[in-house]
Design an enzyme around this catalytic site. Sequence first.
Site, PDB file in Angstrom:
ATOM      1  CD  GLU A 110      14.098  36.143 -13.649  1.00  0.00           C
ATOM      2  OE1 GLU A 110      13.407  35.872 -13.266  1.00  0.00           O
ATOM      3  OE2 GLU A 110      14.901  36.054 -14.267  1.00  0.00           O
ATOM      4  CE1 TYR A 167      13.484  40.306 -11.958  1.00  0.00           C
ATOM      5  CE2 TYR A 167      11.884  39.172 -12.072  1.00  0.00           C
ATOM      6  CZ  TYR A 167      13.123  39.334 -11.722  1.00  0.00           C
ATOM      7  OH  TYR A 167      14.057  38.643 -11.804  1.00  0.00           O
ATOM      8  CG  ASP A 214      15.882  42.234  -9.505  1.00  0.00           C
ATOM      9  OD1 ASP A 214      15.879  43.474  -9.107  1.00  0.00           O
ATOM     10  OD2 ASP A 214      16.115  40.986  -8.753  1.00  0.00           O
TER      11      ASP A 214
END
Length: 347
Positions: A33, A116, A134
């Site tokens: 991520e 996020y 996102d």
Amino acid sequence: MKFSNKLIAWYLVNKREMPWRQTTDPYNIWLSEIILQQTRVAQGLPYYLKFTEAFPTVFDLANASEEEVLKLWQGLGYYSRGRNLHAAAKYIVEECDGIFPNTYKDLLKLKGVGDYTASAIASISFNEPTAVVDGNVYRVLSRFYGIETPINSTEGIKEFKALAQELIDKEQPANFNQAIMEFGAIQCKPQNPYCLHCIFNDSCVALQKNRISTLPVKLKKTKVKKRHLHYLVFRSSDHKTIIERRTGKGIWQGLYQFPMIEGEFDTNRFRESEPFQKETASYTIKNIVPYNVKPIVHKLSHQHLHTIFWIIDVENLEDTAIEIQSISSYPVPVLIEKFIATYFNLK
């Protein structure tokens, strides 16, 4: 069929095979991520593989030096992500005994982890129903529901988060979050999405109202700043040069560069056989020529760097000078990496 069920069904058939989708280990999910923030999968995948090979556990990453981490990160951009990754690894090892935080709330305590990333890790690794938002999610939701609230406004950020949280499948949060991001990445793309073959083409407001190209709405970006940089590439007769580590705040903090002058550059300072004073050192210049007459323009998100590299031949350099052959082992901005590769033929 409701939105979440339809989306997850599409995902299970169409999802791309990714190494981080073969595990729920929070370390691997976190790495993927952070690397994929503001980065396309095609560009980020090789970095993910390099990082998991070099640092298979959070302990390995925490024990590495910042230079090692930044060298591996080199070329990926947004270097604060690499620095934050290293700092967070140290925090996990030193403050959490190497045990990864397992809730959205605790994940937010990690440096470089925002809403996020915390939502992604919490849902994928720990099955916590926290919705990710996102760029892909903004696009899918704004088009499907016809939402015109700017996605980069305070109001928009709250509105889309609340909507995503309302839609998330509480029983399958990991699949839902990955499904909506994947759908935005490969189906509901920014340009020329495949509306004809879309599972939502009978209910998408943007498609029905011919708003695909205008949604999502985004407020205008900040004005791009233009900067003029002159890098001084010293070469001594014994094949040495000078590089400096950038200190202080900035996008390239912790990286190395050649001595640099910003703004106006007076070549009269470098007349042949005249000494050039640099802090405590003094060098006698034998020759100085520009490597590139036309500035190389390096574009960053909020600034464009107009750059000239100056080749400066000197007889001797101070003791802190390094061998030219070793320069490729230092983490440098991609702008300088490309120069080193072409001029010194080093990679």
